[in-house]
Design a protein around this motif. Structure first.
Motif: not given
Lengths: 102, 137
Positions: B17-38
């Protein structure tokens, strides 16, 4: 997503290359296409690329700083300080470039 | 015995579960930080009179930041530091990527082709830089 999968499959060092994929830069260029066409699109892309070149030089400083600061101050404080260094370095390089070359 | 095997299965489930939620959090972080920067870059491009200054934010190290956050959170400071060190070669590759795009745009190459050319330039130069970094050690 592809970068995340590659970074997870090939370990921290090769992952580091893909951790630096210029996704934001390419997305910023592609998003210009929504508002600009023809010569205006090229001109705006040149402006963004000039700034991005400055930002990328600051990124090198940021990555070196992050690798050292994370070890000494922990990943949270180290990362924030490295990002602050990125902002300061980018602004300084940009101002110097504008003052000296333009 | 049954209790310890149940405990083992529970630990295994928590780990997955931790690995799975970590992967989802990773994608969410990239989406938020990358989208915010664009989005930030686009807004600055509209507001600021110096258009190239907005371009700085197109180079915001969003992918590096989210990768370091995830690596630091899941694997600790050594792994995060090693990842940032590896990213130095990637950042040098990114500089080549932007330089190639800029050269293509100024040389009059078609807009799409200037961008397409920059991706292999980034990958090849990143691989060269990482092998140089490895050799240096």
């Amino acid at each position: 997503m592809l970068c995340t999968l590659i970074a997870r499959s090939f370990g921290p060092r090769i992952g580091g290359i893909f951790a630096a994929f210029p996704a934001v830069y390419l997305a910023a260029l592609l998003s210009l296409k929504l508002d600009y066409q023809g010569q205006q699109l090229v001109e705006m892309s040149v402006h963004v690329s000039e700034g991005a070149l400055v930002g990328m030089l600051a990124n090198i400083i940021c990555a070196v700083a992050a690798s050292r600061l994370i070890l000494t101050k922990g990943w949270q404080r180290g990362l924030w300080q490295a990002l602050l260094i990125w902002l300061i370095a980018a602004t300084c390089i940009y101002m110097t470039w504008k003052l000296v070359f333009v | 015995m049954a209790d310890s095997s149940n405990l083992y299965l529970y630990d295994l489930e928590v780990g997955v579960c931790m690995k799975h939620s970590g992967f989802l959090l990773d994608l969410m972080l990239r989406f938020l930080l990358g989208g915010g920067a664009v989005a930030g870059c686009y807004l600055l491009l509209l507001i600021l009179p110096w258009k190239s200054f907005a371009g700085i934010f197109a180079a915001f190290p969003a992918v590096l930041a989210s990768a370091v956050i995830m690596s630091g959170w899941l694997e600790g400071r050594e792994a995060a530091s090693q990842l940032a060190k590896g990213a130095t070669a990637g950042m040098l590759g990114c500089t080549v990527c932007v330089a190639v795009t800029l050269w293509g745009l100024l040389a009059g190459i078609e807009w799409v082709w200037a961008i397409v050319l920059s991706i292999p330039a980034w990958l090849i130069s990143s691989l060269i830089f990482i092998s140089l970094v490895k050799k240096e050690r």
